[in-house]
Design a protein around this motif. Sequence first.
Motif, PDB file in Angstrom:
ATOM      1  N   PRO A  30       6.060  11.636  -0.605  1.00  0.00           N
ATOM      2  CA  PRO A  30       6.502  12.878   0.026  1.00  0.00           C
ATOM      3  C   PRO A  30       5.415  13.947  -0.001  1.00  0.00           C
ATOM      4  CG  PRO A  30       7.338  12.784  -2.192  1.00  0.00           C
ATOM      5  CD  PRO A  30       6.603  11.502  -1.957  1.00  0.00           C
ATOM      6  N   ILE A  31       4.350  13.692   0.756  1.00  0.00           N
ATOM      7  CA  ILE A  31       3.257  14.648   0.849  1.00  0.00           C
ATOM      8  C   ILE A  31       2.645  14.532   2.243  1.00  0.00           C
ATOM      9  CG2 ILE A  31       1.556  13.031  -0.100  1.00  0.00           C
ATOM     10  CD1 ILE A  31       0.212  15.464  -1.451  1.00  0.00           C
ATOM     11  N   ILE A  55      -7.282   9.545  -4.157  1.00  0.00           N
ATOM     12  CA  ILE A  55      -5.878   9.153  -4.148  1.00  0.00           C
ATOM     13  C   ILE A  55      -5.145   9.815  -5.319  1.00  0.00           C
ATOM     14  CG2 ILE A  55      -6.185   6.985  -2.881  1.00  0.00           C
ATOM     15  CD1 ILE A  55      -6.060   5.531  -5.621  1.00  0.00           C
ATOM     16  N   GLN A  56      -5.737  10.881  -5.834  1.00  0.00           N
ATOM     17  CA  GLN A  56      -5.147  11.612  -6.954  1.00  0.00           C
ATOM     18  C   GLN A  56      -3.730  12.080  -6.626  1.00  0.00           C
ATOM     19  OE1 GLN A  56      -6.150  12.175 -10.160  1.00  0.00           O
ATOM     20  NE2 GLN A  56      -4.135  13.092 -10.390  1.00  0.00           N
ATOM     21  N   TRP A  57      -3.466  12.404  -5.374  1.00  0.00           N
ATOM     22  CA  TRP A  57      -2.153  12.876  -4.950  1.00  0.00           C
ATOM     23  C   TRP A  57      -1.053  11.880  -5.302  1.00  0.00           C
ATOM     24  CZ3 TRP A  57      -0.168   9.679  -1.124  1.00  0.00           C
ATOM     25  CH2 TRP A  57      -1.100   8.884  -0.443  1.00  0.00           C
ATOM     26  N   LEU A  58      -1.379  10.585  -5.361  1.00  0.00           N
ATOM     27  CA  LEU A  58      -0.382   9.586  -5.746  1.00  0.00           C
ATOM     28  C   LEU A  58       0.070   9.776  -7.190  1.00  0.00           C
ATOM     29  CD1 LEU A  58      -1.733   6.313  -4.122  1.00  0.00           C
ATOM     30  CD2 LEU A  58       0.454   7.428  -3.654  1.00  0.00           C
ATOM     31  N   ASP A  59      -0.864  10.119  -8.060  1.00  0.00           N
ATOM     32  CA  ASP A  59      -0.525  10.341  -9.472  1.00  0.00           C
ATOM     33  C   ASP A  59       0.225  11.647  -9.685  1.00  0.00           C
ATOM     34  OD1 ASP A  59      -1.723   7.963 -10.277  1.00  0.00           O
ATOM     35  OD2 ASP A  59      -3.682   8.913 -10.534  1.00  0.00           O
ATOM     36  N   ASP A  60       0.085  12.575  -8.754  1.00  0.00           N
ATOM     37  CA  ASP A  60       0.726  13.886  -8.891  1.00  0.00           C
ATOM     38  C   ASP A  60       2.194  13.875  -8.483  1.00  0.00           C
ATOM     39  OD1 ASP A  60      -1.730  14.801  -9.716  1.00  0.00           O
ATOM     40  OD2 ASP A  60      -2.259  15.669  -7.771  1.00  0.00           O
ATOM     41  N   ILE A 113       0.841  -1.195   0.000  1.00  0.00           N
ATOM     42  CA  ILE A 113       0.000   0.000   0.000  1.00  0.00           C
ATOM     43  C   ILE A 113       0.877   1.247   0.000  1.00  0.00           C
ATOM     44  CG2 ILE A 113      -0.183   0.223   2.529  1.00  0.00           C
ATOM     45  CD1 ILE A 113      -3.288   0.574   2.007  1.00  0.00           C
ATOM     46  N   ALA A 114       0.302   2.336  -0.458  1.00  0.00           N
ATOM     47  CA  ALA A 114       1.000   3.620  -0.429  1.00  0.00           C
ATOM     48  C   ALA A 114       0.353   4.504   0.633  1.00  0.00           C
ATOM     49  CB  ALA A 114       0.925   4.300  -1.788  1.00  0.00           C
ATOM     50  N   THR A 115       1.178   5.337   1.248  1.00  0.00           N
ATOM     51  CA  THR A 115       0.693   6.232   2.286  1.00  0.00           C
ATOM     52  C   THR A 115       1.386   7.585   2.164  1.00  0.00           C
ATOM     53  OG1 THR A 115       0.441   6.515   4.688  1.00  0.00           O
ATOM     54  CG2 THR A 115       2.421   5.396   3.950  1.00  0.00           C
ATOM     55  N   SER A 116       0.712   8.602   2.667  1.00  0.00           N
ATOM     56  CA  SER A 116       1.350   9.913   2.753  1.00  0.00           C
ATOM     57  C   SER A 116       2.366   9.872   3.887  1.00  0.00           C
ATOM     58  CB  SER A 116       0.296  10.996   3.020  1.00  0.00           C
ATOM     59  OG  SER A 116      -0.300  10.785   4.294  1.00  0.00           O
TER      60      SER A 116
END
Length: 181
Positions: A138-139, A26-31, A11-14
């Motif tokens: 990194p957010i 989860i748009q921030w992952l694509d950014d 999984i991905a996390t901030s």
Amino acid sequence: MGEKRNVKLFIATSLDGYIATKNESIQWLDDIEGEGDNGYLRFYEEIDTVIMGNKTYQWLESQNLSEFPYQSKDCYVFSRKESGSNENVIFVNDDVERFIQMLQNKEGRDIWIVGGGELLSSFIEKDLIDEYIITVAPIILGGGIPLFKEASSVINLLLIGTQKFNQFIELHYERTIYKKE
């Protein structure tokens, strides 16, 4: 029978520990600039079974994807309301521990806990996850859906590897046998 099938969280996390914003984005992952698929395909080839909660499944269904993303895998959805199956998933109303033991006794590759938070919390409470593969972005989101909910037990992990994918860092942990009471 072969080796025991591991249960893995991938999984991905901030940086502040959220897997999605308050509105489930989860748009921030694509950014964020990653590298290739950030290790996804390598991981995906290690598993043949996918498990998720009903909220995660409903969110996936709401994304208007051209095809179900886990078609080539056995996919189980834990749900209190749904039962039976459809072309993509089998709904499960069983106890998570009993269900995982049944899966682990079958031949196959590893098992992926996709999410969400409630199901993940159940797996953590019963210490059913063998490997935690967490990619940190990194957010700082400042709020949202947390990766981990408050738990009543401590689970000790052993760092077995890290990998950098441009701006992302993957942390790979294994559950240790030693438990603190």
